[in-house]
Scaffold this motif. Structure first.
Motif, PDB file in Angstrom:
ATOM      1  N   HIS A  58      -4.368 -20.833   8.516  1.00 36.40           N
ATOM      2  CA  HIS A  58      -5.014 -20.046   9.573  1.00 36.40           C
ATOM      3  C   HIS A  58      -5.175 -18.596   9.148  1.00 36.40           C
ATOM      4  CE1 HIS A  58      -5.142 -19.335  14.232  1.00 36.40           C
ATOM      5  NE2 HIS A  58      -5.965 -18.523  13.588  1.00 36.40           N
ATOM      6  N   VAL A  59      -6.316 -18.274   8.513  1.00 36.66           N
ATOM      7  CA  VAL A  59      -6.595 -16.883   8.136  1.00 36.66           C
ATOM      8  C   VAL A  59      -8.019 -16.505   8.538  1.00 36.66           C
ATOM      9  CG1 VAL A  59      -5.004 -16.994   6.171  1.00 36.66           C
ATOM     10  CG2 VAL A  59      -7.454 -17.357   5.789  1.00 36.66           C
ATOM     11  N   HIS A 303      -3.714 -14.320   9.986  1.00 35.30           N
ATOM     12  CA  HIS A 303      -4.078 -13.039   9.349  1.00 35.30           C
ATOM     13  C   HIS A 303      -5.375 -12.523   9.966  1.00 35.30           C
ATOM     14  CE1 HIS A 303      -4.481 -10.189   5.968  1.00 35.30           C
ATOM     15  NE2 HIS A 303      -5.752 -10.564   5.890  1.00 35.30           N
ATOM     16  N   ALA A 304      -5.279 -11.410  10.703  1.00 33.88           N
ATOM     17  CA  ALA A 304      -6.415 -10.915  11.494  1.00 33.88           C
ATOM     18  C   ALA A 304      -6.631  -9.426  11.254  1.00 33.88           C
ATOM     19  CB  ALA A 304      -6.162 -11.194  12.981  1.00 33.88           C
ATOM     20  N   PRO A 305      -7.375  -9.074  10.225  1.00 33.46           N
ATOM     21  CA  PRO A 305      -7.567  -7.663   9.890  1.00 33.46           C
ATOM     22  C   PRO A 305      -8.491  -6.952  10.885  1.00 33.46           C
ATOM     23  CG  PRO A 305      -8.155  -9.149   8.047  1.00 33.46           C
ATOM     24  CD  PRO A 305      -8.051  -9.972   9.276  1.00 33.46           C
ATOM     25  N   PRO A 319      -8.878  -4.297  19.679  1.00 36.59           N
ATOM     26  CA  PRO A 319      -8.893  -5.734  19.417  1.00 36.59           C
ATOM     27  C   PRO A 319      -7.484  -6.266  19.148  1.00 36.59           C
ATOM     28  CG  PRO A 319      -9.633  -4.538  17.478  1.00 36.59           C
ATOM     29  CD  PRO A 319      -9.455  -3.528  18.572  1.00 36.59           C
ATOM     30  N   SER A 320      -7.316  -7.558  19.379  1.00 33.12           N
ATOM     31  CA  SER A 320      -6.022  -8.213  19.145  1.00 33.12           C
ATOM     32  C   SER A 320      -5.929  -8.721  17.721  1.00 33.12           C
ATOM     33  CB  SER A 320      -5.848  -9.384  20.110  1.00 33.12           C
ATOM     34  OG  SER A 320      -5.766  -8.941  21.435  1.00 33.12           O
ATOM     35  N   GLY A 321      -4.698  -8.735  17.183  1.00 32.53           N
ATOM     36  CA  GLY A 321      -4.471  -9.349  15.877  1.00 32.53           C
ATOM     37  C   GLY A 321      -3.852  -8.397  14.878  1.00 32.53           C
ATOM     38  N   ILE A 322      -3.125  -8.988  13.921  1.00 28.68           N
ATOM     39  CA  ILE A 322      -2.496  -8.216  12.844  1.00 28.68           C
ATOM     40  C   ILE A 322      -2.696  -8.940  11.522  1.00 28.68           C
ATOM     41  CG2 ILE A 322      -0.748  -7.321  14.427  1.00 28.68           C
ATOM     42  CD1 ILE A 322       1.314  -9.165  13.019  1.00 28.68           C
ATOM     43  N   LEU A 391      -7.812  -5.202   2.937  1.00 23.85           N
ATOM     44  CA  LEU A 391      -8.657  -4.052   3.245  1.00 23.85           C
ATOM     45  C   LEU A 391      -8.154  -3.318   4.485  1.00 23.85           C
ATOM     46  CD1 LEU A 391     -11.223  -2.874   1.975  1.00 23.85           C
ATOM     47  CD2 LEU A 391     -12.573  -4.334   3.492  1.00 23.85           C
ATOM     48  N   SER A 392      -7.411  -4.030   5.331  1.00 28.34           N
ATOM     49  CA  SER A 392      -6.868  -3.442   6.558  1.00 28.34           C
ATOM     50  C   SER A 392      -5.350  -3.296   6.460  1.00 28.34           C
ATOM     51  CB  SER A 392      -7.231  -4.306   7.767  1.00 28.34           C
ATOM     52  OG  SER A 392      -8.632  -4.309   7.979  1.00 28.34           O
TER      53      SER A 392
END
Length: 419
Positions: A58-59, A303-305, A319-322, A391-392
């Motif tokens: 899950h990326v 993984h949520a950049p 926005p949500s996510g890390i 990148l994030s």
């Protein structure tokens, strides 16, 4: 290449012993207590663990459409730095991965990277939850599974039909479980922290109600159904119950959900905002128990950049996510293995062979004749993440000391990262 003196751990076979590995032409040629061969490069892994390359189901690589957050290339670099040799990308890009041309373009670009990148296709066209994609054609073109991740499937009959189709195609269907009718502000659990912030957040019933429905649909459809990024203890109980009834259920736990609680939002702000949100200590402990007893069989990062500018917005607008690829193994060792909740081999099982089996990948194990995909790490080295290959940099774990440092990542017999 000969990898010498490492503690070789292979969850697929239960192997855990000091031995050498001989790698030739991208394949594990020999595993033995002592291997000597003239002219081979020697990598001394004394004091280190040698395990199968990690697999993340899950990326989000944000490519195409949002490449200011991440690209396939930077995502691959972050994966390698975190010990991952195989990852599965979600379909919520722009354009959505709902057609064969978009899928083939992604896979073509991904094939140029040094790790293995797989692509899930969307269940519905444009993630609208109304018109089913051509799942046959997408599977034929290389989709490894189907998901509308980021968006829940609210139409139960539509969801059930997609499960039936996935069962026929023998691929998993992965579900984002949040009913928006319960949610006023997403990304923050509705409870003491949202009250302290003066907002109405996302109550756990938003997740639990859809998990209950989809556990039943999974039981009836016979499909391999993945409950993504589980956040609620009641959701864990539901999966456990329906698994006993015979449903082919799988559940993902993220490192942030087994490490942090809603209190992190007060400390880290938007860096601790994610869907589904961080919940209570009771929920966190229930997730750990689910991991320990096998109810939860996958550890996935989600993984949520996002850019710094996006995460700098007010908490109700950001926005949500890390990001998570570069800290995942260390958080598993720090939060699960060192406190005694899981053994190291149990942790690795959920990050290697279990995801490989679910997605029918010929990876995730160390054995003669298998692909030389490995991670070599020091489980006792304490380190602090400060900068990222991604990148994030949107992570609440920046500056947090943790144990378990990746020293080498090897994919298809080639070193793709070294510390």
């Amino acid at each position: 290449m000969i990898i010498k003196n490492g503690l070789v751990i292979d969850p697929a076979s239960g192997l855990s012993e000091k031995m050498d590995l001989l790698i030739e032409n991208g394949i594990i040629k020999e595993m033995a207590s002592l291997i000597t061969k003239e002219g081979e490069e020697v990598l001394d892994a004394a004091g280190l663990v040698v395990a199968p390359g990690l697999i993340d189901t899950h990326v989000h690589f944000r490519d195409p459409g949002f490449t200011y957050k991440e690209t396939i290339h930077t995502g691959a670099l972050a994966s390698a730095k975190g010990g991952f040799t195989s990852v599965i990308c979600m379909a919520n890009t722009s354009p959505t991965v709902d057609s064969v041309p978009v899928l083939k373009d992604n896979l073509s670009r991904a094939s140029k990277e040094k790790i293995r990148i797989f692509q899930a296709a969307s269940i519905s066209c444009n993630l609208k939850g109304q018109e089913e994609t051509d799942m046959d054609a997408l599977k034929e073109a290389g989709a490894c599974g189907f998901t509308d991740d980021g968006i829940p499937l609210l139409n139960a009959e539509f969801c059930f039909h997609a499960m039936e189709k996935a069962a026929k195609l023998n691929v998993p269907v992965s579900l984002h479980e949040e009913d928006p009718s319960f949610i006023r502000n997403n990304g923050i659990s509705h409870g003491k922290v949202s009250d302290a912030l003066g907002i109405y957040g996302s109550p756990s019933i938003a997740e639990e109600s859809l998990v209950a429905r989809d556990c039943m649909l999974a039981l009836k459809s016979g499909a391999d159904v993945v409950i993504q990024h589980i956040s609620s203890g009641i959701s864990v109980d539901l999966v456990r119950t329906y698994k006993k009834m015979g449903a082919k259920l799988h559940a993902e736990a993220t490192p942030h959900h087994f490490t942090l609680t809603e209190d992190a939002v007060l400390e880290h702000g938007t860096l601790a905002k994610m869907n589904p949100p961080l919940r209570t200590e009771k929920d966190r402990q229930a997730i750990i128990q689910g991991l320990a007893d096998g109810t939860i069989d996958l550890i996935a990062t989600d993984h949520a950049p996002h850019s710094k500018e996006e995460k700098a917005k007010p908490i109700t607008e950001a926005p949500s996510g890390i990001i998570g690829l570069e800290t995942s193994l260390a958080l598993g060792i720090t939060s699960l293995v060192r406190p005694g909740h899981l053994s190291l081999i149990q942790l690795l099982e959920k990050m290697t062979i279990n995801p490989a089996k679910l997605y029918h990948l010929p990876y995730g194990q160390l054995a003669e004749g298998k692909a030389a995909d490995l991670v070599i790490f020091d489980e006792n080295e304490c380190w602090t993440p400060t900068e990222y290959a991604s990148l994030s940099s949107n992570s609440p774990f920046t500056g947090t000391p943790m144990y378990g440092k990746v020293k080498y990542t090897i994919c298809s017999g080639k070193i793709v990262y070294h510390d």
